[in-house]
Design an enzyme around this catalytic site. Structure first.
Site, short mmCIF file in Angstrom:
data_model
loop_
_atom_site.label_atom_id
_atom_site.label_comp_id
_atom_site.label_asym_id
_atom_site.label_seq_id
_atom_site.Cartn_x
_atom_site.Cartn_y
_atom_site.Cartn_z
N LYS A 278 -6.97 -4.96 -2.93
CA LYS A 278 -7.70 -5.51 -1.78
C LYS A 278 -8.71 -4.51 -1.24
O LYS A 278 -8.56 -3.31 -1.45
CB LYS A 278 -6.74 -5.95 -0.68
CG LYS A 278 -5.90 -4.82 -0.12
CD LYS A 278 -4.81 -5.36 0.80
CE LYS A 278 -3.95 -4.27 1.36
NZ LYS A 278 -4.66 -3.34 2.26
N ASP B 161 0.78 -1.25 0.00
CA ASP B 161 0.00 0.00 0.00
C ASP B 161 0.82 1.30 0.00
O ASP B 161 0.53 2.22 0.78
CB ASP B 161 -0.95 0.03 1.21
CG ASP B 161 -1.95 -1.13 1.21
OD1 ASP B 161 -1.91 -1.95 0.29
OD2 ASP B 161 -2.77 -1.19 2.15
N CYS C 149 -1.90 -2.60 7.94
CA CYS C 149 -1.85 -3.56 6.83
C CYS C 149 -0.56 -4.37 6.80
O CYS C 149 -0.57 -5.56 6.46
CB CYS C 149 -2.07 -2.84 5.50
SG CYS C 149 -3.75 -2.17 5.40
#
Ligand SMILES: *[C@@H]1O[C@H](CO)[C@@H](O)[C@H](O)[C@H]1NC(C)=O
Ligand SMILES: [Zn+2]
Length: 278
Positions: A179, A45, A224
């Site tokens: 995701k 990310d 994450c």
């Protein structure tokens, strides 16, 4: 008895901490004797919204500068021949459950013991009762209410332009993974959504490529990156968090999460350690 005898000095604590880390590392490395390691780098990310957008870490309690991970990651990509490189992106529809601004869409689904809609604030945790996709039961879903972020197709959802994007070669596979695209399920981990309803393709790809070791970098350490690392360990990979290649939301939480990872046999290392581990 002097209370001082219970006091652990900072340096004692430091050595204890170092000792734990080295132990964890030894345990991980012993797990696969005499085998060539197949190494994957998971880049979690590294998107504008976490760097200078709506959920920028610099506006979070940690005040971390998310862009500082980019030179560290680029150096790893340049200096080290990983067998597999995976880029993940948080990729939400605009009506996603994790957005504080969407609370009104689901306020009728709040559990009785949840804070009521009119008292919930940004970054609070709401408890929803949602239909379980696997059974007929209702499922309790604890959801942190984040500012809207990483909306599909938006600039904020793009990977930062300074991040090196490598191409697949004969020796290197590249995986791109989105995701959090189910509007009712958040997904911190790159392996599973938060309710573990749906597995992503990541594990089957890593298995297909015979990966044995997973190195994780990116944003955010305590969200994450943490969830991805826990599932990586669970899936049987020797798992390393490259600490200087990660930035997080909250320092206290980062410390707790890293301790949790160490206790789960994940090693916390620095980017300069990687070359000795592959
Ligand atoms: C993975 O290992 C299997 C069995 O050793 C082998 O047949 C296969 O070619 C390997 N896959 C890759 C991508 O190296
Ligand atoms: Zn998200």
């Amino acid at each position: 008895v002097e209370s001082k005898s219970f006091y652990i000095s900072r340096s004692d604590y430091f050595f204890l901490f170092l000792h734990n880390r080295i132990n964890a590392l030894a345990k991980i490395r012993r797990a696969r004797p005499g085998q060539r390691f197949i190494n994957a780098l998971l880049i979690v990310d590294v998107q504008y919204d976490f760097i200078d957008g709506s959920l920028a870490l610099k506006n979070c309690p940690s005040q971390h500068q998310g862009e500082q991970v980019i030179p560290v990651i680029n150096r790893l990509l340049t200096d080290i021949q990983f067998d597999v490189v995976a880029y993940t992106q948080d990729w939400h529809p605009s009506d996603h459950i994790s957005f504080y601004g969407n609370l009104h869409l689901r306020s009728h689904l709040l559990a009785d013991d949840s804070k009521p809609a009119d008292e919930l604030k940004l970054f609070d945790t709401a408890v929803f009762l949602l239909d379980d996709k696997k059974s007929m039961k209702k499922e309790r879903v604890e959801q942190i209410l984040w500012p809207a972020h990483c909306v599909q197709q938006s600039h904020g959802a793009e990977l930062h332009r300074d991040l090196m994007i490598v191409k697949p070669t004969r020796k290197r596979k590249v995986i791109n993974l989105l995701k959090g695209f189910d509007k009712d399920i958040d997904s911190y981990s790159a392996f599973w959504d938060n309710q573990k309803v749906r597995e992503t393709l990541l594990n089957s790809k890593l298995k297909e490529y015979n990966v044995t070791q997973v190195f994780i970098v990116g944003l955010a350490t305590d969200v994450c990156v943490f969830s991805t690392a826990m599932h990586s360990v669970e899936n049987g990979y020797s798992t390393f968090i490259v600490e200087d290649g990660c930035r997080g939301v909250d320092e206290t939480n980062i410390g707790l999460r890293l301790d949790e990872l160490i206790n789960s046999d994940c090693a916390i290392i620095q980017s300069t350690d990687v070359k000795d581990l592959i």
